[in-house]
Scaffold this motif. Structure first.
Motif, PDB file in Angstrom:
ATOM      1  N   PRO A 112      22.383  13.542   9.330  1.00 47.77           N
ATOM      2  CA  PRO A 112      20.925  12.879  10.228  1.00 47.77           C
ATOM      3  C   PRO A 112      21.540  11.315  10.638  1.00 47.77           C
ATOM      4  O   PRO A 112      22.098  10.682   9.825  1.00 47.77           O
ATOM      5  N   GLU A 113      21.405  10.926  11.874  1.00 46.64           N
ATOM      6  CA  GLU A 113      21.271   9.951  12.073  1.00 46.64           C
ATOM      7  C   GLU A 113      21.216   8.606  10.945  1.00 46.64           C
ATOM      8  O   GLU A 113      21.390   7.011  11.621  1.00 46.64           O
ATOM      9  N   LYS A 114      19.547   8.461  10.881  1.00 48.70           N
ATOM     10  CA  LYS A 114      20.017   7.530   9.397  1.00 48.70           C
ATOM     11  C   LYS A 114      18.563   8.697   8.499  1.00 48.70           C
ATOM     12  O   LYS A 114      18.410   9.432   8.110  1.00 48.70           O
ATOM     13  N   ASP A 115      18.542   7.759   7.501  1.00 55.42           N
ATOM     14  CA  ASP A 115      17.738   8.856   6.153  1.00 55.42           C
ATOM     15  C   ASP A 115      16.460   9.553   6.648  1.00 55.42           C
ATOM     16  O   ASP A 115      15.445   8.491   7.391  1.00 55.42           O
ATOM     17  N   VAL A 116      15.714  10.489   6.216  1.00 55.93           N
ATOM     18  CA  VAL A 116      15.147  10.575   6.418  1.00 55.93           C
ATOM     19  C   VAL A 116      13.834  10.825   5.410  1.00 55.93           C
ATOM     20  O   VAL A 116      14.298  11.145   3.763  1.00 55.93           O
ATOM     21  N   VAL A 117      13.322   9.442   5.633  1.00 55.85           N
ATOM     22  CA  VAL A 117      12.110   9.347   4.434  1.00 55.85           C
ATOM     23  C   VAL A 117      10.625   9.894   4.946  1.00 55.85           C
ATOM     24  O   VAL A 117       9.934   9.259   6.073  1.00 55.85           O
ATOM     25  N   VAL A 118       9.543  10.048   4.146  1.00 54.00           N
ATOM     26  CA  VAL A 118       8.103   9.696   4.695  1.00 54.00           C
ATOM     27  C   VAL A 118       7.148   9.060   3.268  1.00 54.00           C
ATOM     28  O   VAL A 118       7.651   8.591   3.087  1.00 54.00           O
ATOM     29  N   LEU A 119       6.626   8.621   3.730  1.00 50.13           N
ATOM     30  CA  LEU A 119       5.492   7.239   3.162  1.00 50.13           C
ATOM     31  C   LEU A 119       4.954   8.545   2.321  1.00 50.13           C
ATOM     32  O   LEU A 119       4.580   9.158   2.786  1.00 50.13           O
ATOM     33  N   LYS A 120       3.958   7.807   1.168  1.00 52.71           N
ATOM     34  CA  LYS A 120       3.330   8.239   0.439  1.00 52.71           C
ATOM     35  C   LYS A 120       1.830   6.215   0.142  1.00 52.71           C
ATOM     36  O   LYS A 120       2.977   5.932   0.329  1.00 52.71           O
ATOM     37  N   LYS A 121       1.100   6.813  -0.007  1.00 48.38           N
ATOM     38  CA  LYS A 121      -0.278   5.869  -0.477  1.00 48.38           C
ATOM     39  C   LYS A 121       0.314   5.919  -1.599  1.00 48.38           C
ATOM     40  O   LYS A 121       0.017   6.906  -2.233  1.00 48.38           O
ATOM     41  N   LYS A 122       0.225   4.958  -2.197  1.00 52.03           N
ATOM     42  CA  LYS A 122       0.440   4.658  -3.534  1.00 52.03           C
ATOM     43  C   LYS A 122      -0.631   5.305  -4.401  1.00 52.03           C
ATOM     44  O   LYS A 122      -0.167   5.665  -6.080  1.00 52.03           O
ATOM     45  N   GLN A 139       0.805  -1.193   0.157  1.00 52.07           N
ATOM     46  CA  GLN A 139       0.288   0.532   0.149  1.00 52.07           C
ATOM     47  C   GLN A 139       0.289   1.389  -0.381  1.00 52.07           C
ATOM     48  O   GLN A 139       0.227   2.262  -0.531  1.00 52.07           O
ATOM     49  N   TYR A 140       1.957   0.899   0.739  1.00 50.25           N
ATOM     50  CA  TYR A 140       3.051   2.849   0.439  1.00 50.25           C
ATOM     51  C   TYR A 140       4.148   2.630  -0.303  1.00 50.25           C
ATOM     52  O   TYR A 140       4.704   1.167  -0.718  1.00 50.25           O
ATOM     53  N   GLU A 141       4.260   3.601  -0.390  1.00 46.46           N
ATOM     54  CA  GLU A 141       6.313   3.657  -0.673  1.00 46.46           C
ATOM     55  C   GLU A 141       6.944   4.548  -0.008  1.00 46.46           C
ATOM     56  O   GLU A 141       6.309   5.789   0.567  1.00 46.46           O
ATOM     57  N   GLY A 142       8.024   4.882  -0.376  1.00 47.18           N
ATOM     58  CA  GLY A 142       8.531   6.350   0.790  1.00 47.18           C
ATOM     59  C   GLY A 142       9.398   6.943  -0.593  1.00 47.18           C
ATOM     60  O   GLY A 142      10.630   5.991  -1.591  1.00 47.18           O
ATOM     61  N   ILE A 143       9.669   7.920   0.196  1.00 49.35           N
ATOM     62  CA  ILE A 143      10.373   8.906  -0.383  1.00 49.35           C
ATOM     63  C   ILE A 143      11.665   9.089   0.748  1.00 49.35           C
ATOM     64  O   ILE A 143      11.126  10.078   1.273  1.00 49.35           O
ATOM     65  N   LYS A 144      12.439   9.789  -0.216  1.00 50.95           N
ATOM     66  CA  LYS A 144      13.916   9.685   1.209  1.00 50.95           C
ATOM     67  C   LYS A 144      14.144  11.735   0.729  1.00 50.95           C
ATOM     68  O   LYS A 144      14.249  11.544  -0.096  1.00 50.95           O
ATOM     69  N   LEU A 145      13.907  12.192   1.695  1.00 53.76           N
ATOM     70  CA  LEU A 145      14.533  13.350   2.035  1.00 53.76           C
ATOM     71  C   LEU A 145      15.627  13.667   1.847  1.00 53.76           C
ATOM     72  O   LEU A 145      16.171  14.782   1.416  1.00 53.76           O
ATOM     73  N   HIS A 146      16.183  12.383   2.564  1.00 53.61           N
ATOM     74  CA  HIS A 146      17.357  12.891   2.953  1.00 53.61           C
ATOM     75  C   HIS A 146      18.652  11.515   3.372  1.00 53.61           C
ATOM     76  O   HIS A 146      17.250  11.285   3.784  1.00 53.61           O
ATOM     77  N   GLY A 147      19.275  11.607   2.821  1.00 56.56           N
ATOM     78  CA  GLY A 147      20.154  10.465   3.194  1.00 56.56           C
ATOM     79  C   GLY A 147      20.764  10.328   4.347  1.00 56.56           C
ATOM     80  O   GLY A 147      21.439  11.841   4.993  1.00 56.56           O
ATOM     81  N   LYS A 148      21.380   9.725   4.763  1.00 55.85           N
ATOM     82  CA  LYS A 148      21.853   9.512   6.468  1.00 55.85           C
ATOM     83  C   LYS A 148      23.155  10.567   5.819  1.00 55.85           C
ATOM     84  O   LYS A 148      23.862  10.754   6.960  1.00 55.85           O
ATOM     85  N   GLU A 149      23.842  10.360   4.859  1.00 53.06           N
ATOM     86  CA  GLU A 149      25.623  10.440   4.989  1.00 53.06           C
ATOM     87  C   GLU A 149      24.902  11.878   4.290  1.00 53.06           C
ATOM     88  O   GLU A 149      26.288  12.560   4.013  1.00 53.06           O
ATOM     89  N   GLU A 150      24.319  12.672   4.368  1.00 57.19           N
ATOM     90  CA  GLU A 150      23.532  14.044   3.541  1.00 57.19           C
ATOM     91  C   GLU A 150      23.508  15.523   4.438  1.00 57.19           C
ATOM     92  O   GLU A 150      23.315  14.949   5.769  1.00 57.19           O
ATOM     93  N   VAL A 151      25.097  16.207   4.632  1.00 61.28           N
ATOM     94  CA  VAL A 151      25.544  17.418   5.535  1.00 61.28           C
ATOM     95  C   VAL A 151      24.024  17.868   5.581  1.00 61.28           C
ATOM     96  O   VAL A 151      23.440  18.918   4.889  1.00 61.28           O
TER      97      VAL A 151
END
Length: 390
Positions: free
Chosen positions: A308-318, A278-290
């Motif tokens: 960031p400590e980990k990838d910054v991701v938001v979700l959307k319904k497909k 039902q969902y897909e992720g969209i990465k806003l920032h990678g964990k190595e991004e300054v």
């Protein structure tokens, strides 16, 4: 409590996204986790809850308790207070543990790495206590650390009496709290090097060689499964906290109180299939991004990149459409030198309008030490305009 100062930028990011609503079992999709007393589906990177069935119900977690045990072990390894090749001498108390075990003998010596395998793969109660004693000096002191960590994570419905999950009065958790613990554990990405092992050997080639077989059989059958921990007692019934990855999504599914292992596995599979379907992720920032640079004339180096400590991701319904997300940075008001790599120095927060969608810790990308007198003397002649304070 730390106060935070809002600094610099708010990035307005246009994506084909819409915040996913939390789905409750009583609302729809009753077939998901139908045979579990409680269940939850959480996306690890965003922290969003996608499905919830009695997720705050206090229940015995059985060996899923070891998720907290593993978290404290991984933190000690990160701090270098514990080394994988260090040998631990097994106490009479650790060797006496019943239930799932790797059959340690009192006086035997085993490396931290092999004991870690014993916990992560075979759910060894004896290995868990041996590591607990090494870290805290005694099982009792380790349990205090477990409960303090639960408090630090904001878990209000969890209390531990041991590091194993063996039956004990007043030992309980919830599906929600187990998911939060699992999310914190998965920040230590190397843990899946162990939890994803299907089988291995301890004391290989010796007379007392022991065959490790993962108690989570979905490791072998569900695509992308990399952990985490099963559990069973007569009171707890069959439990599982599972982790699986696909593309930019990393799902955590928890099931508690299933009557049979097949029902537990079916519930976990249905939760994960629902999330990935039902969902897909969209990465806003990678964990190595300054995301920000802090400067301080007293530090060496005097400019520090924050990531960031980990990838910054938001979700959307497909099948859903646009939304605006705002990303803001807040920094801790006061940070003392020296700074270690990985120290938490602030937050990156993602909002959808007025609603907070995700919050990820910002950490130091490298260590910063105090500048010596010569360095400070040289810098005193520089133009300090525009420098920011930690």
């Amino acid at each position: 409590m730390h106060r935070f100062i809002c600094l610099l930028f708010t990035l307005i990011i246009m994506f084909t996204t819409l915040q996913p609503n939390q789905i409750h079992a009583e609302d729809k999709n009753d077939s998901i986790a139908k045979n579990a007393q409680s269940a939850i589906l959480m996306e690890k990177n965003s922290g969003m809850t996608l499905y919830d069935k009695n997720a705050d119900k206090e229940l015995p977690p059985a060996s899923m308790t070891k998720i907290m045990t593993l978290l404290l072990i991984m933190e000690e390894l990160d701090k270098e207070n514990l080394k994988l090749d260090e040998k631990i001498r097994i106490s009479e108390h650790a060797a006496s543990m019943g239930g799932s075990q790797i059959f340690l003998e009192a006086g035997e010596e085993m490396t931290v790495e092999d004991l870690l395998k014993g916990v992560a793969v075979a759910s060894g109660n004896d290995a868990s206590v041996a590591l607990a004693e090494r870290i805290a000096g005694s099982e009792e002191e380790f349990v205090k650390q477990m409960n303090q960590k639960a408090k630090d994570l904001g878990l209000k419905n969890t209390k531990f009496q041991n590091p194993t999950g063996l039956p004990a009065n007043d030992h309980y958790s919830t599906a929600h709290d187990m998911a939060v613990m699992a999310r914190e554990l998965l920040i230590h990405e190397e843990i899946t090097d162990y939890t994803s092992i299907y089988d291995d050997y301890l004391r290989k080639g010796e007379k007392n060689e022991f065959w490790l077989v993962n108690t989570n059989k979905l490791i072998k059958s569900y695509p992308g499964m990399d952990g985490l921990k099963t559990g069973f007692t007569e009171k707890a019934k069959y439990c599982l906290t599972a982790s699986a990855k696909k593309d930019d999504l990393h799902m955590i599914a928890v099931v508690m109180g299933a009557e049979k292992p097949k029902e537990r596995n079916e519930a976990i599979t249905s939760l994960l299939d629902y999330g990935f379907g039902q969902y897909e992720g969209i990465k806003l920032h990678g964990k190595e991004e300054v995301l920000h640079e802090m400067t301080n004339p007293r530090g060496t180096p005097n400019t520090l990149a924050l990531v960031p400590e980990k990838d910054v991701v938001v979700l959307k319904k497909k099948n859903e459409a646009k939304s605006n997300y705002q990303t803001s940075i807040t920094l801790n008001e006061k940070v003392e030198l020296p700074i270690k790599k990985g120290d938490h120095l602030g937050w990156v927060t993602v909002n959808n309008g007025k609603e907070e969608v995700s919050k990820v810790r910002l950490e130091a990308s490298e260590p910063v030490n105090k500048a010596n007198i010569l360095e400070l003397w040289k810098r005193s002649f520089r133009n300090l305009a525009g420098f920011e304070k930690f």
